[in-house]
Design a protein around this motif. Structure first.
Motif, PDB file in Angstrom:
ATOM      1  N   UNK A 160     -20.505  32.711  43.516  1.00  0.00           N
ATOM      2  CA  UNK A 160     -21.262  33.606  42.653  1.00  0.00           C
ATOM      3  C   UNK A 160     -20.360  33.999  41.497  1.00  0.00           C
ATOM      4  N   UNK A 161     -20.779  33.649  40.281  1.00  0.00           N
ATOM      5  CA  UNK A 161     -19.973  33.913  39.094  1.00  0.00           C
ATOM      6  C   UNK A 161     -20.684  34.947  38.237  1.00  0.00           C
ATOM      7  N   UNK A 162     -19.950  35.993  37.852  1.00  0.00           N
ATOM      8  CA  UNK A 162     -20.496  37.022  36.973  1.00  0.00           C
ATOM      9  C   UNK A 162     -19.813  36.924  35.613  1.00  0.00           C
ATOM     10  N   UNK A 163     -20.621  37.010  34.563  1.00  0.00           N
ATOM     11  CA  UNK A 163     -20.115  36.960  33.198  1.00  0.00           C
ATOM     12  C   UNK A 163     -20.680  38.133  32.413  1.00  0.00           C
ATOM     13  N   UNK A 164     -19.937  38.612  31.426  1.00  0.00           N
ATOM     14  CA  UNK A 164     -20.455  39.683  30.580  1.00  0.00           C
ATOM     15  C   UNK A 164     -21.158  39.139  29.343  1.00  0.00           C
ATOM     16  N   UNK A 165     -21.427  37.843  29.325  1.00  0.00           N
ATOM     17  CA  UNK A 165     -22.140  37.196  28.223  1.00  0.00           C
ATOM     18  C   UNK A 165     -23.588  37.680  28.183  1.00  0.00           C
ATOM     19  N   UNK A 166     -24.108  38.005  27.012  1.00  0.00           N
ATOM     20  CA  UNK A 166     -25.487  38.488  26.810  1.00  0.00           C
ATOM     21  C   UNK A 166     -25.785  39.752  27.607  1.00  0.00           C
ATOM     22  N   UNK A 167     -24.860  40.677  27.678  1.00  0.00           N
ATOM     23  CA  UNK A 167     -25.096  41.937  28.374  1.00  0.00           C
ATOM     24  C   UNK A 167     -24.912  41.866  29.866  1.00  0.00           C
ATOM     25  N   UNK A 168     -24.490  40.745  30.404  1.00  0.00           N
ATOM     26  CA  UNK A 168     -24.243  40.585  31.833  1.00  0.00           C
ATOM     27  C   UNK A 168     -25.175  39.568  32.447  1.00  0.00           C
ATOM     28  N   UNK A 169     -24.613  38.581  33.132  1.00  0.00           N
ATOM     29  CA  UNK A 169     -25.416  37.565  33.794  1.00  0.00           C
ATOM     30  C   UNK A 169     -24.640  37.011  34.985  1.00  0.00           C
ATOM     31  N   UNK A 170     -25.378  36.415  35.915  1.00  0.00           N
ATOM     32  CA  UNK A 170     -24.750  35.803  37.080  1.00  0.00           C
ATOM     33  C   UNK A 170     -25.238  34.372  37.211  1.00  0.00           C
ATOM     34  N   UNK A 171     -24.477  33.582  37.949  1.00  0.00           N
ATOM     35  CA  UNK A 171     -24.906  32.239  38.328  1.00  0.00           C
ATOM     36  C   UNK A 171     -24.461  32.009  39.765  1.00  0.00           C
ATOM     37  N   UNK A 172     -25.421  31.694  40.619  1.00  0.00           N
ATOM     38  CA  UNK A 172     -25.153  31.348  42.011  1.00  0.00           C
ATOM     39  C   UNK A 172     -25.103  29.837  42.084  1.00  0.00           C
ATOM     40  N   UNK A 200     -14.151  21.148  39.523  1.00  0.00           N
ATOM     41  CA  UNK A 200     -15.378  20.873  40.281  1.00  0.00           C
ATOM     42  C   UNK A 200     -16.559  20.594  39.367  1.00  0.00           C
ATOM     43  N   UNK A 201     -16.843  21.518  38.449  1.00  0.00           N
ATOM     44  CA  UNK A 201     -17.968  21.305  37.544  1.00  0.00           C
ATOM     45  C   UNK A 201     -17.804  22.140  36.296  1.00  0.00           C
ATOM     46  N   UNK A 202     -18.485  21.715  35.255  1.00  0.00           N
ATOM     47  CA  UNK A 202     -18.429  22.420  33.990  1.00  0.00           C
ATOM     48  C   UNK A 202     -19.420  23.571  33.997  1.00  0.00           C
ATOM     49  N   UNK A 203     -18.984  24.735  33.553  1.00  0.00           N
ATOM     50  CA  UNK A 203     -19.872  25.883  33.445  1.00  0.00           C
ATOM     51  C   UNK A 203     -20.595  25.879  32.105  1.00  0.00           C
ATOM     52  N   UNK A 204     -20.329  24.895  31.297  1.00  0.00           N
ATOM     53  CA  UNK A 204     -20.981  24.735  30.005  1.00  0.00           C
ATOM     54  C   UNK A 204     -21.990  23.609  30.187  1.00  0.00           C
ATOM     55  N   UNK A 205     -23.258  23.953  30.213  1.00  0.00           N
ATOM     56  CA  UNK A 205     -24.329  22.985  30.439  1.00  0.00           C
ATOM     57  C   UNK A 205     -24.820  22.416  29.118  1.00  0.00           C
ATOM     58  N   UNK A 206     -25.045  21.123  29.098  1.00  0.00           N
ATOM     59  CA  UNK A 206     -25.577  20.484  27.901  1.00  0.00           C
ATOM     60  C   UNK A 206     -26.980  21.022  27.627  1.00  0.00           C
ATOM     61  N   UNK A 207     -27.250  21.369  26.371  1.00  0.00           N
ATOM     62  CA  UNK A 207     -28.565  21.873  26.005  1.00  0.00           C
ATOM     63  C   UNK A 207     -28.770  23.348  26.291  1.00  0.00           C
ATOM     64  N   UNK A 208     -27.843  23.999  26.974  1.00  0.00           N
ATOM     65  CA  UNK A 208     -27.979  25.413  27.302  1.00  0.00           C
ATOM     66  C   UNK A 208     -26.787  26.205  26.771  1.00  0.00           C
ATOM     67  N   UNK A 209     -26.285  25.865  25.605  1.00  0.00           N
ATOM     68  CA  UNK A 209     -25.092  26.524  25.093  1.00  0.00           C
ATOM     69  C   UNK A 209     -25.310  28.020  24.851  1.00  0.00           C
ATOM     70  N   UNK A 210     -26.548  28.428  24.521  1.00  0.00           N
ATOM     71  CA  UNK A 210     -26.786  29.852  24.323  1.00  0.00           C
ATOM     72  C   UNK A 210     -26.767  30.593  25.652  1.00  0.00           C
ATOM     73  N   UNK A 211     -26.980  29.922  26.771  1.00  0.00           N
ATOM     74  CA  UNK A 211     -26.969  30.553  28.089  1.00  0.00           C
ATOM     75  C   UNK A 211     -25.720  30.187  28.879  1.00  0.00           C
ATOM     76  N   UNK A 212     -24.690  29.782  28.200  1.00  0.00           N
ATOM     77  CA  UNK A 212     -23.481  29.295  28.860  1.00  0.00           C
ATOM     78  C   UNK A 212     -22.747  30.425  29.567  1.00  0.00           C
TER      79      UNK A 212
END
Length: 131
Positions: A85-97, A52-64
């Motif tokens: 709703x995707x939860x990741x443990x990257x950077x101490x925990x983050x979500x993306x809706x 469907x889509x890439x979770x790796x955004x161009x220009x936002x690799x540190x917030x991937x």
């Protein structure tokens, strides 16, 4: 292959450094899952598997958020939209809706709408609410 082996006099132990089970959710005969930093949909009736889509955004690799995805929730309480709703443990925990297009079987380069933030976990509570 992300394996670490330690040997000693009485044998050997192999440690896996990566999870085997991907984050996934099932709704209406469709499997939503994350594989290789892509949100993918597998339609059971047709057998089609579409990225469907890439979770790796161009220009936002540190917030991937594609790094270390731990859970994926599909909002079954909102039949008019496809919200994931995707939860990741990257950077101490983050979500993306992520709000997907109404036709959730076509490839998208960008989601229709996306929100990000810090979190220790993420779940849907109602049609238009999550915590």
């Amino acid at each position: 292959q992300n394996l670490l082996a330690a040997g000693h006099d009485s044998g050997m132990i192999v440690f896996k450094l990566e999870r085997e089970r991907p984050a996934f959710a099932i709704h209406n005969g469709r499997l939503f899952y994350v594989k290789e930093r892509y949100l993918r949909i597998h339609d059971y009736s047709s057998g089609r598997d579409v990225p469907m889509l890439s979770l790796r955004r161009a220009g936002h690799m540190q917030n991937c958020i594609g790094n270390g995805v731990r859970s994926l929730e599909y909002n079954i309480m909102n039949p008019s939209e496809h919200n994931v709703l995707i939860y990741s443990d990257h950077d101490g925990g983050s979500y993306e809706l992520i709000a997907l297009a109404q036709d959730a079987t076509s490839n998208q380069s960008e989601p229709s709408e996306s929100k990000r933030g810090g979190a220790l976990a993420a779940v849907f509570l109602a049609r238009n609410r999550f915590a």
